[in-house]
Motif scaffolding. Structure first.
Motif, PDB file in Angstrom:
ATOM      1  N   ASP A   1       0.834  -1.194   0.000  1.00  0.00           N
ATOM      2  CA  ASP A   1       0.000   0.000   0.000  1.00  0.00           C
ATOM      3  C   ASP A   1       0.874   1.251   0.000  1.00  0.00           C
ATOM      4  OD1 ASP A   1       1.073  -0.109   2.529  1.00  0.00           O
ATOM      5  OD2 ASP A   1      -0.824  -0.539   3.545  1.00  0.00           O
ATOM      6  N   GLY A   2       0.236   2.401   0.199  1.00  0.00           N
ATOM      7  CA  GLY A   2       0.960   3.660   0.166  1.00  0.00           C
ATOM      8  C   GLY A   2       2.102   3.747   1.163  1.00  0.00           C
ATOM      9  N   PRO A   3       1.880   3.418   2.454  1.00  0.00           N
ATOM     10  CA  PRO A   3       2.981   3.468   3.418  1.00  0.00           C
ATOM     11  C   PRO A   3       4.129   2.520   3.068  1.00  0.00           C
ATOM     12  CG  PRO A   3       0.879   3.478   4.558  1.00  0.00           C
ATOM     13  CD  PRO A   3       0.570   3.213   3.117  1.00  0.00           C
ATOM     14  N   THR A   4       3.790   1.361   2.501  1.00  0.00           N
ATOM     15  CA  THR A   4       4.845   0.417   2.119  1.00  0.00           C
ATOM     16  C   THR A   4       5.663   0.982   0.970  1.00  0.00           C
ATOM     17  OG1 THR A   4       3.351  -1.386   2.734  1.00  0.00           O
ATOM     18  CG2 THR A   4       5.338  -1.969   1.507  1.00  0.00           C
ATOM     19  N   ARG A   5       4.989   1.533  -0.036  1.00  0.00           N
ATOM     20  CA  ARG A   5       5.710   2.129  -1.163  1.00  0.00           C
ATOM     21  C   ARG A   5       6.582   3.294  -0.690  1.00  0.00           C
ATOM     22  NH1 ARG A   5       5.592   2.277  -6.711  1.00  0.00           N
ATOM     23  NH2 ARG A   5       3.952   0.696  -6.764  1.00  0.00           N
ATOM     24  N   SER A   6       6.084   4.094   0.233  1.00  0.00           N
ATOM     25  CA  SER A   6       6.880   5.203   0.770  1.00  0.00           C
ATOM     26  C   SER A   6       8.117   4.687   1.484  1.00  0.00           C
ATOM     27  CB  SER A   6       6.034   6.047   1.730  1.00  0.00           C
ATOM     28  OG  SER A   6       4.984   6.689   1.045  1.00  0.00           O
ATOM     29  N   ALA A   7       7.959   3.581   2.217  1.00  0.00           N
ATOM     30  CA  ALA A   7       9.100   2.984   2.921  1.00  0.00           C
ATOM     31  C   ALA A   7      10.124   2.450   1.928  1.00  0.00           C
ATOM     32  CB  ALA A   7       8.612   1.866   3.840  1.00  0.00           C
ATOM     33  N   VAL A   8       9.652   1.820   0.855  1.00  0.00           N
ATOM     34  CA  VAL A   8      10.563   1.316  -0.179  1.00  0.00           C
ATOM     35  C   VAL A   8      11.329   2.477  -0.808  1.00  0.00           C
ATOM     36  CG1 VAL A   8      10.696   0.215  -2.449  1.00  0.00           C
ATOM     37  CG2 VAL A   8       9.234  -0.765  -0.670  1.00  0.00           C
ATOM     38  N   ARG A   9      10.622   3.542  -1.119  1.00  0.00           N
ATOM     39  CA  ARG A   9      11.287   4.694  -1.731  1.00  0.00           C
ATOM     40  C   ARG A   9      12.323   5.313  -0.800  1.00  0.00           C
ATOM     41  NH1 ARG A   9       5.846   7.393  -4.395  1.00  0.00           N
ATOM     42  NH2 ARG A   9       6.045   6.425  -6.467  1.00  0.00           N
ATOM     43  N   ALA A  10      11.990   5.393   0.478  1.00  0.00           N
ATOM     44  CA  ALA A  10      12.944   5.948   1.438  1.00  0.00           C
ATOM     45  C   ALA A  10      14.185   5.065   1.533  1.00  0.00           C
ATOM     46  CB  ALA A  10      12.281   6.089   2.804  1.00  0.00           C
ATOM     47  N   PHE A  11      13.981   3.751   1.536  1.00  0.00           N
ATOM     48  CA  PHE A  11      15.123   2.832   1.566  1.00  0.00           C
ATOM     49  C   PHE A  11      15.964   2.985   0.308  1.00  0.00           C
ATOM     50  CE2 PHE A  11      16.804  -1.246   0.050  1.00  0.00           C
ATOM     51  CZ  PHE A  11      17.795  -1.439   1.001  1.00  0.00           C
ATOM     52  N   GLN A  12      15.318   3.010  -0.847  1.00  0.00           N
ATOM     53  CA  GLN A  12      16.054   3.155  -2.100  1.00  0.00           C
ATOM     54  C   GLN A  12      16.889   4.428  -2.110  1.00  0.00           C
ATOM     55  OE1 GLN A  12      12.557   2.820  -4.605  1.00  0.00           O
ATOM     56  NE2 GLN A  12      13.184   0.815  -5.372  1.00  0.00           N
ATOM     57  N   SER A  13      16.297   5.523  -1.687  1.00  0.00           N
ATOM     58  CA  SER A  13      17.036   6.788  -1.654  1.00  0.00           C
ATOM     59  C   SER A  13      18.236   6.714  -0.728  1.00  0.00           C
ATOM     60  CB  SER A  13      16.111   7.925  -1.212  1.00  0.00           C
ATOM     61  OG  SER A  13      15.096   8.159  -2.157  1.00  0.00           O
ATOM     62  N   SER A  14      18.075   6.036   0.404  1.00  0.00           N
ATOM     63  CA  SER A  14      19.157   5.953   1.387  1.00  0.00           C
ATOM     64  C   SER A  14      20.345   5.146   0.869  1.00  0.00           C
ATOM     65  CB  SER A  14      18.636   5.324   2.683  1.00  0.00           C
ATOM     66  OG  SER A  14      18.482   3.916   2.549  1.00  0.00           O
ATOM     67  N   ARG A  15      20.114   4.280  -0.114  1.00  0.00           N
ATOM     68  CA  ARG A  15      21.170   3.395  -0.620  1.00  0.00           C
ATOM     69  C   ARG A  15      21.635   3.784  -2.020  1.00  0.00           C
ATOM     70  NH1 ARG A  15      23.125   0.054   3.454  1.00  0.00           N
ATOM     71  NH2 ARG A  15      23.814  -1.386   1.823  1.00  0.00           N
ATOM     72  N   GLY A  16      21.198   4.930  -2.538  1.00  0.00           N
ATOM     73  CA  GLY A  16      21.668   5.373  -3.835  1.00  0.00           C
ATOM     74  C   GLY A  16      20.919   4.801  -5.007  1.00  0.00           C
ATOM     75  N   LEU A  17      19.750   4.197  -4.773  1.00  0.00           N
ATOM     76  CA  LEU A  17      18.909   3.712  -5.854  1.00  0.00           C
ATOM     77  C   LEU A  17      17.879   4.770  -6.224  1.00  0.00           C
ATOM     78  CD1 LEU A  17      18.185   0.138  -4.453  1.00  0.00           C
ATOM     79  CD2 LEU A  17      19.468   0.606  -6.542  1.00  0.00           C
ATOM     80  N   ALA A  18      17.450   4.773  -7.479  1.00  0.00           N
ATOM     81  CA  ALA A  18      16.367   5.666  -7.874  1.00  0.00           C
ATOM     82  C   ALA A  18      15.102   5.239  -7.142  1.00  0.00           C
ATOM     83  CB  ALA A  18      16.156   5.599  -9.380  1.00  0.00           C
ATOM     84  N   PRO A  19      14.427   6.164  -6.462  1.00  0.00           N
ATOM     85  CA  PRO A  19      13.277   5.804  -5.617  1.00  0.00           C
ATOM     86  C   PRO A  19      11.992   5.612  -6.418  1.00  0.00           C
ATOM     87  CG  PRO A  19      13.695   8.150  -5.456  1.00  0.00           C
ATOM     88  CD  PRO A  19      14.785   7.597  -6.339  1.00  0.00           C
ATOM     89  N   ASP A  20      11.887   4.476  -7.115  1.00  0.00           N
ATOM     90  CA  ASP A  20      10.698   4.227  -7.927  1.00  0.00           C
ATOM     91  C   ASP A  20       9.636   3.419  -7.175  1.00  0.00           C
ATOM     92  OD1 ASP A  20      11.794   1.688  -7.858  1.00  0.00           O
ATOM     93  OD2 ASP A  20      12.230   1.587 -10.000  1.00  0.00           O
ATOM     94  N   GLY A  21       9.953   2.945  -5.975  1.00  0.00           N
ATOM     95  CA  GLY A  21       8.977   2.203  -5.186  1.00  0.00           C
ATOM     96  C   GLY A  21       8.749   0.782  -5.630  1.00  0.00           C
ATOM     97  N   GLU A  22       9.523   0.303  -6.622  1.00  0.00           N
ATOM     98  CA  GLU A  22       9.371  -1.062  -7.113  1.00  0.00           C
ATOM     99  C   GLU A  22      10.504  -1.929  -6.593  1.00  0.00           C
ATOM    100  OE1 GLU A  22       9.012  -1.068 -11.331  1.00  0.00           O
ATOM    101  OE2 GLU A  22       7.145   0.081 -11.321  1.00  0.00           O
ATOM    102  N   VAL A  23      10.159  -3.135  -6.170  1.00  0.00           N
ATOM    103  CA  VAL A  23      11.156  -4.035  -5.579  1.00  0.00           C
ATOM    104  C   VAL A  23      11.501  -5.109  -6.597  1.00  0.00           C
ATOM    105  CG1 VAL A  23      11.732  -5.475  -3.598  1.00  0.00           C
ATOM    106  CG2 VAL A  23      10.157  -3.561  -3.319  1.00  0.00           C
ATOM    107  N   GLY A  24      12.431  -4.765  -7.483  1.00  0.00           N
ATOM    108  CA  GLY A  24      12.942  -5.693  -8.474  1.00  0.00           C
ATOM    109  C   GLY A  24      14.292  -6.240  -8.045  1.00  0.00           C
ATOM    110  N   PRO A  25      15.034  -6.890  -8.958  1.00  0.00           N
ATOM    111  CA  PRO A  25      16.307  -7.515  -8.595  1.00  0.00           C
ATOM    112  C   PRO A  25      17.315  -6.573  -7.949  1.00  0.00           C
ATOM    113  CG  PRO A  25      15.578  -8.318 -10.719  1.00  0.00           C
ATOM    114  CD  PRO A  25      14.635  -7.212 -10.338  1.00  0.00           C
TER     115      PRO A  25
END
Length: 228
Positions: free
Chosen positions: A183-207
């Motif tokens: 849901d929305g909070p989960t996607r926001s958490a994914v984006r925050a994690f991606q940003s923290s690790r230098g990934l583009a924050p697209d909210g998608e959990v691929g390879p």
């Protein structure tokens, strides 16, 4: 999930002087060049193919025997590979206009360790020169330890989402009660994690996001370009 930039740190006074990558590439051609890169990549995972895999074209089906997948990357920079923190076969431009494959095994400050470049042992080259000769193509073996399917859309539900929410909570990015629904909070958490690790924050959990997530959790053993 594409990758952004990463900081390589300050130069180390104790690091050996880098070698000239152009000279090494010029002398590393020939019919066995691919086989050398394949062997070095397998060795980084402490794998021994018998019979040996003669080319990178056979890498992906060969690695399935050990439960590994291969992420194919195109149009990326060195920083994209550094963020993933996995050894990678990289296609490099040689002075003669051709290309050679070499395996990036370590990154430390402003130097990179390459293996599988012809008959040479591990070599140290400058990150700047390696970046300049990188074609943007790379093959990155990785292990999907939990074997959950990709999570890409809101409303996706199941054990894979529950595992994701629990792991993001463990890392401090998800504060809700895990529901197993993307849901929305989960996607926001994914984006925050991606940003923290230098990934583009697209909210998608691929390879690529999963590789970086396994690295961040620290509970999974695999060869790394940089140790924590």
């Amino acid at each position: 999930d594409p990758v952004d930039t990463v900081d390589h740190g300050e130069p180390s006074a104790s690091a050996p002087a880098p070698q000239d990558l152009g000279t090494l590439l010029a002398s590393a051609g020939g019919p066995d060049a691919d086989a050398s890169a394949v062997g070095a990549l397998l060795e980084s995972w402490t794998l021994d193919a018998s019979p040996p895999l003669p080319s990178l074209a056979e890498l992906e089906p060969g690695l399935r025997e050990w439960g590994l997948r291969v992420a194919r990357i195109d149009g990326a920079g060195l920083a994209a590979i550094g963020v993933l923190n996995h050894p990678a076969a990289r296609r490099l431009e040689a002075p003669d206009g051709g290309t050679r494959w070499a395996v990036l095994r370590r990154l430390e400050n402003e130097q990179a360790t390459l293996v599988g470049l012809g008959e040479t042992e591990a070599i140290q080259v400058s990150v700047r020169e390696l970046e300049a000769r990188f074609t943007g193509q790379a093959l990155v073996p990785w292990r999907d330890f939990v074997r959950t399917p990709p999570v890409r859309r809101d409303g996706h539900a199941g054990r894979s989402v529950l595992w994701l929410q629990q792991r993001l909570a463990e890392l401090g990015f998800y504060g809700d009660t895990p529901s197993g629904r993307y849901d929305g909070p989960t996607r926001s958490a994914v984006r925050a994690f991606q940003s923290s690790r230098g990934l583009a924050p697209d909210g998608e959990v691929g390879p690529r996001t999963k590789m970086v997530l396994y690295d961040a959790l620290g509970a999974y053993a695999f060869p790394r370009l940089r140790e924590a």
